[in-house]
Design an enzyme around this catalytic site. Structure first.
Site, PDB file in Angstrom:
ATOM      1  N   HIS A   1       0.828  -1.217  -0.061  1.00 49.69           N
ATOM      2  CA  HIS A   1       0.047  -0.010  -0.108  1.00 49.69           C
ATOM      3  C   HIS A   1       0.823   1.243  -0.105  1.00 49.69           C
ATOM      4  O   HIS A   1       0.629   2.071  -0.855  1.00 49.69           O
ATOM      5  CB  HIS A   1      -0.874  -0.155   1.067  1.00 49.69           C
ATOM      6  N   GLU A   2       1.759   1.181   0.889  1.00 46.12           N
ATOM      7  CA  GLU A   2       2.540   2.553   1.136  1.00 46.12           C
ATOM      8  C   GLU A   2       3.432   2.713  -0.284  1.00 46.12           C
ATOM      9  O   GLU A   2       3.954   3.738  -0.687  1.00 46.12           O
ATOM     10  CB  GLU A   2       3.521   2.437   2.395  1.00 46.12           C
TER      11      GLU A   2
ATOM     12  N   HIS B   1       2.001   4.559  -2.844  1.00 47.22           N
ATOM     13  CA  HIS B   1       2.079   5.967  -2.629  1.00 47.22           C
ATOM     14  C   HIS B   1       3.345   6.400  -3.138  1.00 47.22           C
ATOM     15  O   HIS B   1       3.553   7.665  -3.645  1.00 47.22           O
ATOM     16  CB  HIS B   1       1.892   6.515  -1.196  1.00 47.22           C
TER      17      HIS B   1
END
Length: 379
Positions: free
Chosen positions: A33-34, A37
């Site tokens: 997820h990170e 980003h």
């Protein structure tokens, strides 16, 4: 001493049997997820100050050549990417903090970027979670294939919703509430989350399509990991004679296509559950937090690594969907403000944004408390 060490490091111990699988599942999902980003943010030219798995005190880390601090922190219940200029929960600095940025930092600061770059960076996290799920499913389908049965009715249980609706032996499912079905698993998937809803099911009976109306009943069942789940059932049975059970094998491209389709089903089912939960039509005990995830990870690890990877895929979808909810400070809350900014052609006032984010933050904390209560005392 040997017996103590053997007990401590055995696959049935708390450490190896539960904690390590739990950390593996959570850290993989959070990292992906990170990383979504981070990668899109860097592609958009945004500076990155820190990439952290976990919150709280840093356990260890290092700086890369771009000046980003990569670190593992003490509380492994999430993670974050800190972009240049991130100085508040709204990802926009106050005036005093903004003045502390150098000219070079201001050029790559998150809040100075066009709204489309900020939106792309934010949505990349949940999108990466969906890609992870697709990748896991594609590998699983490519390696193991998929067990399927024809969408047939071999028997109808007495006094069941299906019996009341007029289902008969030999019926073949064509669609469930307008959605075409290919396998008996498709039927189960479409019915299981609709307990109490009136469904229109079309079956093929002796070459003719017959519409039937049925309301699935709520029943407790045990899933593959031994968890008690409540789901909708209509009371039809399939068997090896009419169901023709078999394993379908997929080539690489077919596996990816099937994985995309399966991920779409899981996303839709997750969204459907959340809507029904908000409306008070789902069992609150179906929602769990870290304790329940840890328990599921331990059970999955005991069944084999492929089960643990499947749990990663399912949790990844859940994290992706939850983060897209339009609630600050979740990713969906940021996207809502960016959408308003795009329409109004100016940012929402910092004072209003801060107020909304504080309310949203309290809502998120309340939800976390709710699932912790479910884990420990409620269910």
């Amino acid at each position: 001493m040997t017996e103590i060490l053997t007990s401590f490091f055995s696959t049935e111990s708390l450490l190896v049997g539960t904690i390590i699988p739990f950390l593996f599942v959570l850290m993989v999902v959070v990292f992906v997820h990170e990383m979504g980003h981070y990668l899109v943010g860097r592609w958009c030219g945004i500076g990155v100050k820190a990439f952290s798995i976990g919150f709280g005190p840093e356990l260890f880390g290092f700086n890369d050549r771009h000046g980003t601090r990569w670190k593992l922190s003490a509380i492994p219940l999430g993670g974050y990417v800190k972009f240049t200029g991130d100085m508040s929960v709204t990802s926009s600095p106050d005036a005093a903090a903004d003045e502390s940025l150098s000219d070079e930092e201001r050029k790559v600061a998150f809040h100075t970027q066009p709204v489309w770059k900020r939106a792309a960076t934010v949505v990349a996290g949940p999108f990466a979670n969906f890609l992870l799920t697709i990748a896991v499913f594609a590998v699983m389908f490519g390696v193991f294939g998929r067990f399927v049965m024809e969408p047939m009715v071999a028997d109808v249980q007495v006094d069941s919703p299906a019996a009341s609706a007029g289902f008969e032996k030999g019926d073949r499912f064509v669609s469930v509430d307008g959605t075409k079905v290919r396998t008996f698993g498709d039927v189960q998937r479409l019915v299981s989350g609709r307990a109490g809803d009136k469904l229109t099911i079309i079956v093929n009976r002796n070459g003719e399509e017959v519409p039937l109306s049925v309301v699935p009943a709520l029943r407790e069942q045990t899933d593959a990991l031994g968890n008690t789940v409540r789901m909708g059932v209509i009371g039809v049975v399939n068997d090896q004679t009419v169901g023709e059970p078999r394993v379908v094998e997929y080539g690489p491209l077919e596996a990816v296509g099937e994985a995309v389709r399966e991920t779409g089903y899981v996303i839709a089912r997750t969204g459907q559950f959340l809507k029904r939960f908000v409306a008070g039509r789902e069992d609150r005990c179906q929602l769990g937090g870290p304790v329940k995830i840890a328990d599921m990870a331990g059970k999955a690890a005991q069944k084999g690594f492929e089960w643990l990877i499947q749990l990663v895929a399912l949790l990844s979808v859940g994290i992706g969907v939850l983060n897209l909810l339009p609630i600050p400070p979740l990713d969906g809350g940021h996207l809502l403000f960016y959408a308003l900014e795009a329409v109004m052609r100016r940012p929402v006032s910092e004072k209003l944004a801060e107020a909304v984010y504080r309310v949203g933050f309290l809502a998120v904390l309340g939800f976390m408390g709710f699932v912790f209560w479910n884990d420990l005392f409620g269910c």
